[in-house]
Write a protein that holds these residues in place. Structure first.
Motif, mmCIF file in Angstrom:
data_model
loop_
_atom_site.group_PDB
_atom_site.id
_atom_site.type_symbol
_atom_site.label_atom_id
_atom_site.label_comp_id
_atom_site.label_asym_id
_atom_site.label_seq_id
_atom_site.Cartn_x
_atom_site.Cartn_y
_atom_site.Cartn_z
ATOM 1 N N GLU A 58 0.897 -1.309 0.019
ATOM 2 C CA GLU A 58 0.113 0.114 0.030
ATOM 3 C C GLU A 58 0.688 1.253 -0.053
ATOM 4 O O GLU A 58 0.187 2.297 -0.185
ATOM 5 N N ARG A 59 2.170 0.976 0.011
ATOM 6 C CA ARG A 59 2.935 2.443 0.437
ATOM 7 C C ARG A 59 2.880 3.227 -0.615
ATOM 8 O O ARG A 59 3.120 4.538 -0.729
ATOM 9 N N GLY A 60 2.907 2.855 -1.982
ATOM 10 C CA GLY A 60 2.918 3.729 -3.029
ATOM 11 C C GLY A 60 1.542 4.339 -3.499
ATOM 12 O O GLY A 60 1.671 4.778 -4.702
ATOM 13 N N TYR A 61 0.547 4.153 -2.726
ATOM 14 C CA TYR A 61 -0.577 4.685 -3.190
ATOM 15 C C TYR A 61 -1.129 5.698 -2.129
ATOM 16 O O TYR A 61 -0.810 5.675 -1.097
ATOM 17 N N SER A 62 -2.159 6.622 -2.745
ATOM 18 C CA SER A 62 -2.549 7.776 -1.678
ATOM 19 C C SER A 62 -4.113 7.493 -1.513
ATOM 20 O O SER A 62 -4.532 8.554 -1.043
ATOM 21 N N HIS A 63 -4.466 6.260 -1.981
ATOM 22 C CA HIS A 63 -5.729 6.250 -1.229
ATOM 23 C C HIS A 63 -6.140 6.221 0.068
ATOM 24 O O HIS A 63 -5.182 5.878 0.834
ATOM 25 N N PRO A 64 -7.202 6.621 0.623
ATOM 26 C CA PRO A 64 -7.300 6.689 2.341
ATOM 27 C C PRO A 64 -7.185 5.284 2.756
ATOM 28 O O PRO A 64 -6.673 5.479 3.992
ATOM 29 N N ILE A 65 -7.426 4.369 2.145
ATOM 30 C CA ILE A 65 -7.090 3.148 3.161
ATOM 31 C C ILE A 65 -5.582 2.894 3.249
ATOM 32 O O ILE A 65 -5.247 2.185 3.946
ATOM 33 N N SER A 66 -4.959 3.144 1.901
ATOM 34 C CA SER A 66 -3.682 2.921 1.749
ATOM 35 C C SER A 66 -2.816 3.867 2.987
ATOM 36 O O SER A 66 -2.058 3.373 3.500
#
Length: 836
Positions: free
Chosen positions: A555-563
């Motif tokens: 998840e580190r490379g994403y900006s989604h709220p869950i990430s």
């Protein structure tokens, strides 16, 4: 360097006096030149103009001098306000192609002046809007530059007897000080005359009983004339001039009845003195002029006190800052000269001069002036700081991001000024009534004079008519609404509630239903991992830490709220991120990647089923339970084997339950719009209704574009809607609602699509804003009632000869002071209900 000009380079006057001086002026695209100036003031102004990059102002000014000749009453430098370089300092370009500016207008005394200015400017071609604020003596002006120039507008105002200049803080302070000083001098002179003429009056009244000789009586009459004449001309001069200008332009101001009363009484007394008659009223003229000036001076002080909150906001930004140079040295520099990228050193106790970010150090920052929150906020490296906030215990270095009118503080001040200058719908009643006051006053005074002259005597007729002329005044009526709005909006801004206009305050009192957005409004808008569930608790190779490490790596490379929620939990737990290769986003399902040679899948049940990963019935039941409780289940699988579930949810704000309770106590209907499933919405409804002990209707599965339709449906049923959202994805619904409130954090508030902006995320301020709206409208109604009752009771008394001109002069300003004082009480009432 030779001296280029033998006259003053700035003003053009001869520079041959003892104050003449020379100075070197730095040119932008040319060598420095030495010029001659008539005084050091012109030199300083010229240097400031060149430092600001406006050196072509003098070239443009020479070009315009031959074409524009301002009238004698207009400001001497009126032509400079048509230059684009000068206009960019105080004008705003609107979306419709017009310009908007706020001007300070000198010479406004009453509601009739407001009506005169607005009507006169509205008749000019190219004028879109002209609204005068009676409280602050400011003109909100919108015009089309291609049709009419600002010079022509200011010339028109000068012809009416009003001087207008662009508004800024320095001009405001200087003009207010100058006007109060001049008024105080005239008041003192009138007071000196009143004290001396009163001794003469005592001697005359005493002599009437003891038999004073005619010679002494005539002597005292001439002494009274000698005292009253300079008082009338000097102390009453502005009143007489204002009345005369109104007559010349075919308009009736409230200074006209006062002038007629003063001149009629003075003229009759002078005629009696020449004829040797016994009835002389010079003392009446001096006394009621003295009392009127006292009232106007007290009214000016009361207005200043009412707008003190706005002035304090303007004073929050410091004038000087400490800039760090490239070589490490430091210099003191004016804040207006700061540019983005500058490095500033902020010492403990200093005010932050601009918006920016901390690049070295940390400290606690007092942001109460922005958010209304009393507790300081801890800021460290990369933390955002705002102009006007106060540094706490530690020094730090910041980098400037935005300056001047782009700062959050400047936007707040602009919003407050716009609100104070706006007119609520209820004010239009007073605007329609005010113009008729003067003509009605003159008519009533004429009828009073005729009646008493024909039924009793000339002296009673004169004094009664004068009392009617003085006692009737629409000032209290004109101040009823703008004073309440000015006090409310300024006080609200200091408590983190920004009101765009007076219509919003009036609209709050009519609200019958409140629509709340869930995410970012009732909830914090920040997802977080609240629980970690393992499929097999007895699997020694698996643990909650490993589950977080695998999820965090992908998840580190994403900006989604869950990430963001997963990564934040990894950091909070003190874990180190693992490397991930071949990360892939699977829209609507989750993400995947290779971690330590293992294929990791993270997402919802649909993703697991697509990848052929077996989901035990217990796991499906747990996922459904998590979803029904407003949370999101995130499944984690490695190499085709399910390891566990991350429970991620958006937390309700602590004050959410109190808000629902307060809204219910206000008798308002409550609707909550949520994009969650029906089961999650039912859970939220039950939770809120139970804890808040209030009914609430929840609509589930609502998309952002559907929120406006739900608001429209409620409006069709006859409801007045207050919409509360985060101001971004809720923009259509906020625009559709009757009144809208946008949640803000002080960094990127949505000031365009909402009527009210909360600078903090404290939900208690919503109920506080509703109380403020109710209190403001109540105060306006009280003020209108008081002003109308004053005229209804005292005007007939004056017509019945029960009121003397002196009493009328006392009562007239007192009516305005009562209205102002009642408006100021809004602060006291709302301070007791302050949310913190």
């Amino acid at each position: 360097m030779p001296i280029v000009n033998e006259q003053c380079f700035h003003c053009g006057l001869p520079a041959n006096g003892s104050a003449a001086c020379t100075g070197t002026i730095q040119q932008t695209d040319a060598p420095d030149e030495e010029h001659l100036f008539c005084c050091s003031g012109c030199l300083s102004v010229c240097q400031v103009i060149h430092e600001a990059g406006l050196d072509n102002f003098y070239q443009r000014l020479q070009k315009y001098e031959s074409n524009i000749t301002p009238p004698p009453e207009a400001p001497a430098d009126i032509d400079q306000y048509d230059l684009s370089e000068v206009q960019q300092e105080f004008t705003q370009n609107l979306s419709n192609g017009s310009l908007q500016a706020r001007l300070m207008v000198e010479g406004i005394h009453c509601a009739a002046c407001v009506w005169l200015i607005e009507k006169a400017l509205a008749g000019m071609p190219g004028i879109i809007k002209a609204e005068v604020n009676l409280v602050h003596h400011r003109l909100l002006l919108q015009w089309r530059a291609e049709t009419v120039s600002l010079t022509q507008i200011m010339t028109r105002l000068a012809a009416l007897g009003y001087t207008a200049i662009p508004f800024n803080m320095e001009h405001l302070e200087g003009a207010a000080h100058q006007q109060n000083r001049a008024l105080l001098f005239r008041l003192g002179f009138a007071g000196f005359g009143a004290m001396n003429i009163m001794w003469i009056s005592i001697a005359l009244y005493a002599g009437a009983f003891s038999g004073i000789s005619i010679e002494y009586r005539h002597f005292f009459h001439w002494i009274s004339f000698a005292i009253a004449t300079p008082v009338l001309l000097y102390s009453g001069g502005p009143i007489l001039k204002s009345a005369w200008r109104g007559v010349c332009h075919g308009t009736l101001s409230m200074d006209l009845p006062i002038s007629i009363g003063a001149l009629a009484t003075f003229t009759y007394s002078l005629w009696q003195t020449i004829q040797g008659g016994p009835h002389v009223y010079f003392d009446t003229v001096v006394s009621f002029l003295f009392v009127i000036l006292i009232g106007r001076y007290l009214e000016a002080l009361a207005r200043q006190n009412a707008s003190a909150s706005t002035l304090r906001l303007m004073e929050l930004q410091p004038r000087m800052a400490t800039r760090i140079m490239a070589d490490g040295s430091e210099e003191r520099i004016a804040v207006r000269k700061l540019i983005p990228g500058d490095l500033l050193r902020i010492k403990p106790g200093d005010k932050v001069p601009a918006d920016g970010a901390i690049i070295e150090g940390n400290s606690h920052i007092d942001e109460s002036m922005l958010t209304g929150e009393p507790l300081p906020v801890h800021k460290q490296r990369n933390g955002t700081v705002f102009a006007g906030t106060v540094n706490g215990e530690n020094p730090f270095i910041m980098q400037v991001k935005t300056t001047g009118s782009a700062t959050v503080l400047a936007r707040i001040i602009h919003l407050v000024e716009s609100a104070q200058g706006s007119k609520a719908p209820i004010q239009r009643i007073a605007d329609r009534i005010a113009p008729w006051f003067v003509s009605s006053t003159l008519l009533l005074a004429t009828l009073t004079f005729i009646y008493w002259w024909t039924t009793l005597d000339f002296n009673t007729a004169l004094l009664s008519a004068t009392a009617v002329l003085i006692i009737t005044c629409p000032c209290a009526l004109g101040l009823a609404t703008p004073m309440a709005i000015a006090v409310s909006t300024a006080f609200a801004a200091r408590n983190g509630v920004l009101v765009r206009n007076g219509e919003a305050l009036e609209g709050l009192s009519k609200i019958t239903h409140v629509v709340l957005d869930k995410t970012g409004t009732l909830t914090t808008g920040q997802m977080r991992v609240t629980d970690t569930l393992l499929v097999d608790e007895h699997d020694t190779e698996n643990s909650k830490e490993r589950l977080l490490l695998l999820a965090g790596a992908v998840e580190r490379g994403y900006s989604h709220p869950i990430s963001k929620a997963v990564c934040a939990t990894v950091v909070t737990e003190g874990l180190h991120f693992l490397d991930c290769q071949h990360a892939q986003l699977l829209p609507g399902m989750g993400v995947s990647g290779m971690v330590d040679g293992q294929q990791v899948w993270i997402g919802n049940q649909r993703l697991m089923q697509q990848q052929g990963i077996h989901l035990p019935e217990a796991i499906s039941t747990s996922c459904n339970h998590i979803e029904s409780s407003m949370a999101v289940p995130v499944l984690v699988a490695v190499d085709g084997k399910l390891l566990g579930i991350l429970r991620i949810e958006d937390q309700l704000r602590d004050e959410a339950f109190d808000l629902i309770t307060n809204l219910s106590q206000h008798g308002l209907g409550i609707t909550l719009l949520s994009g969650d499933s029906k089961a999650a919405a039912n859970h939220l409804q039950q939770r809120l209704s139970t804890h808040a002990n209030a009914p609430i209707h929840v609509i589930a599965g609502v998309l952002p574009e559907d929120k406006a339709n739900h608001v429209k449906t409620l409006q069709k049923s006859g409801q007045h809607i207050l919409m509360v959202g985060d101001g971004i994805n809720d923009a259509p619904a906020l625009t559709q609602a009757d009144i809208s409130i946008a949640m803000g954090s002080g960094t990127d508030v949505s000031m365009e699509c909402s009527d009210i902006v909360l600078m903090s995320s404290d939900l208690s301020r919503i109920a506080w804003a509703l109380d403020l709206g109710d209190r403001t409208i109540t105060t306006i109604h009280q003020n209108l009632t008081l002003s109308l009752a004053y005229n209804i009771m005292l005007v007939p008394a004056a017509m019945a000869a029960w009121v003397t001109p002196l009493f009328a002069a006392i009562a007239m300003p007192l009516s305005s002071l009562v209205v102002i004082g009642n408006a100021i009480l809004i602060r006291r009432h709302m301070r007791n209900k302050r949310p913190d």
